[in-house]
Write an enzyme that holds these catalytic residues in place. Structure first.
Site, mmCIF file in Angstrom:
data_model
loop_
_atom_site.group_PDB
_atom_site.id
_atom_site.type_symbol
_atom_site.label_atom_id
_atom_site.label_comp_id
_atom_site.label_asym_id
_atom_site.label_seq_id
_atom_site.Cartn_x
_atom_site.Cartn_y
_atom_site.Cartn_z
ATOM 1 N N ASP A 27 0.859 -1.187 0.000
ATOM 2 C CA ASP A 27 0.000 0.000 0.000
ATOM 3 C C ASP A 27 0.894 1.235 0.000
ATOM 4 O O ASP A 27 1.720 1.415 0.894
ATOM 5 C CB ASP A 27 -0.894 -0.012 1.241
ATOM 6 C CG ASP A 27 -2.076 0.933 1.119
ATOM 7 O OD1 ASP A 27 -2.132 1.690 0.131
ATOM 8 O OD2 ASP A 27 -2.940 0.913 2.006
ATOM 9 N N ASP A 120 -3.047 2.463 -6.075
ATOM 10 C CA ASP A 120 -1.937 2.540 -5.127
ATOM 11 C C ASP A 120 -1.815 1.337 -4.200
ATOM 12 O O ASP A 120 -1.145 1.407 -3.172
ATOM 13 C CB ASP A 120 -2.055 3.812 -4.286
ATOM 14 C CG ASP A 120 -3.337 3.867 -3.468
ATOM 15 O OD1 ASP A 120 -4.216 3.009 -3.688
ATOM 16 O OD2 ASP A 120 -3.460 4.758 -2.613
ATOM 17 N N GLU A 121 -2.421 0.221 -4.543
ATOM 18 C CA GLU A 121 -2.278 -0.958 -3.688
ATOM 19 C C GLU A 121 -2.444 -2.237 -4.493
ATOM 20 O O GLU A 121 -3.098 -2.273 -5.538
ATOM 21 C CB GLU A 121 -3.273 -0.933 -2.530
ATOM 22 C CG GLU A 121 -4.724 -0.965 -2.962
ATOM 23 C CD GLU A 121 -5.675 -1.027 -1.775
ATOM 24 O OE1 GLU A 121 -5.416 -1.825 -0.844
ATOM 25 O OE2 GLU A 121 -6.675 -0.295 -1.788
#
Length: 416
Positions: A27, A120-121
């Site tokens: 993350d 973003d993860e």
């Protein structure tokens, strides 16, 4: 769930045995802000907000801004009131996508068992990489080091035996840390958390649980299953009971089936003119249709979201006669939906369009008898021109002289 940073000692408190913990959740920390700091290093250490520069909502906030209570999805006015000294930056989705691709390319060097769940993860199953790269925690350290060195943005990593626990671990490792939850410590870790930490516990279900005195995961785990069924419904009660005891059979999916594509706009000034709203829908329809074609999928249902000036929000949807990836058909359906919505005197604050129920473009969908093949050829030709010369070089004529007048404070697009 609290997102406050934890000390390094706390991050290590769950043990060192990563045997069997092959699931990693990576993350990126305050990703949009981290990317902006790459281009604006002079802002490091200052409270920074991305998005919400006029009337929209906060897309991301630096940890310095979060200390004042600012968080993502907060109305811009509230964020500015809490932290008036914050530097507010306009979001740059193309830049974030560029860095995201670099991060995902690094993760793909570890294993092909990679599931990107947002910009973003991502989840990784590193079982096949252990012999080559070392233990799961060694792989996690490698990922954090390489992402920082190659992209300049920090990443937090959770290591566990399941996706649910790995995601919780990465959250507790923030900012810029790593947390291992060994298999034999999974239940103890979960039972130390507030009930809102469990995946699937939203605001309403949390309120239901807390009214019954269930504030922690441990208290939920101790609640008879029949009681949870009565409180939350059979399916939700069963799922939360299993998660509370560390039972999560979900596997890392290397290709996640997209469920929808959409975009929405928050306006700098509330709009009362229906023609202006229809032109915005037309632009949104072309954006969505282009992404459908790029993903080689068709939409079977079109939905719109309308938010009034007083924040009253409503949605409408329509199932199409035949799946499509053409803007003309998406726009026609969305315009008809908007026609059934009354525009209040105070105006419309936000308008969104979403293409739902996606199916693969190669699944043998029959063309409608009245479908115009020239329309499809024209839109696909537009894709080629835009890919070569930029997304704004070619637009419907009705948008060319009016697009500036409907400038939005926030524009967002996603695929989920």
């Amino acid at each position: 769930m609290s997102r406050s940073p934890r000390s390094a000692a706390a991050r290590r408190s769950w043990g060192q045995d990563d045997t069997g913990c092959t699931i990693l959740h990576v993350d990126m920390d305050a990703f949009f802000v981290s990317v902006e700091l790459l281009d604006h290093p002079e802002l490091r250490g200052r409270p920074v907000i991305v998005g919400g520069e006029l009337r929209g909502v906060v897309a991301a906030a630096s940890y310095e801004a979060r200390a004042y209570g600012v968080h993502s999805a907060m109305p811009a006015g509230r964020a500015r009131a809490l932290c008036p000294q914050a530097v507010v930056l306009r979001g740059r989705h193309e830049r974030y996508t560029e860095v995201s691709r670099e991060v995902m390319a690094i993760l793909s060097e570890v294993t092909p068992e990679l599931e990107q769940v947002s910009i973003d993860e991502a989840f990784l199953d590193v079982a096949g990489a252990v012999r080559r790269m070392g233990s799961p925690t060694e792989i996690g350290r490698w990922i954090r080091r390489e992402v920082q060195a190659r992209t300049g943005v920090p990443a937090s990593v959770g290591v566990a035996g399941s996706k649910h626990v790995a995601k919780l671990a990465s959250t507790h490792a923030k900012p810029d840390g790593m947390l291992l939850v060994p298999l034999d410590a999974t239940v103890a870790f979960l039972h130390s958390l507030p009930v809102g930490a469990l995946w699937g516990v939203g605001e309403k279900s949390r309120e239901v649980l807390e009214r019954r005195g269930i504030d922690t995961v441990a208290e939920l785990a101790a609640t008879p299953l029949a009681t949870l069924h009565r409180m939350l419904g059979t399916a939700a009660g069963q799922r939360l009971h299993e998660l509370a005891w560390g039972q999560d059979p979900r596997q890392v999916q290397t290709r996640r089936a997209e469920k929808s594509v959409g975009t929405e706009s928050t306006f700098a000034q509330d709009i009362t003119d229906r023609g202006t709203l229809e032109r915005i829908l037309l632009r949104q329809a072309h954006e969505c249709a282009a992404r459908l074609r790029a993903g080689q999928v068709l939409t079977a249902r079109v939905a719109i979201k309308v938010r009034h000036a007083d924040f009253t929000t409503l949605s409408r949807s329509h199932t199409l006669a035949a799946p499509t990836d053409l803007a003309h058909e998406v726009y026609t359906a969305s315009r008809d939906l908007l026609a059934g919505v009354a525009i209040p005197a105070a105006g419309i604050r936000l308008l969104g369009l979403r293409a739902e129920r996606l199916i693969g473009g190669g699944e043998g969908v029959q063309m409608a008898l009245d479908e115009d093949p020239h329309q499809a050829l024209a839109e696909r030709a537009m894709d080629g021109v835009r890919a070569r010369f930029g997304p704004t070089v070619l637009q419907p004529a009705s948008l060319l002289d009016r697009d500036r007048r409907s400038t939005t404070a926030t524009r967002a697009g996603d695929i989920s």
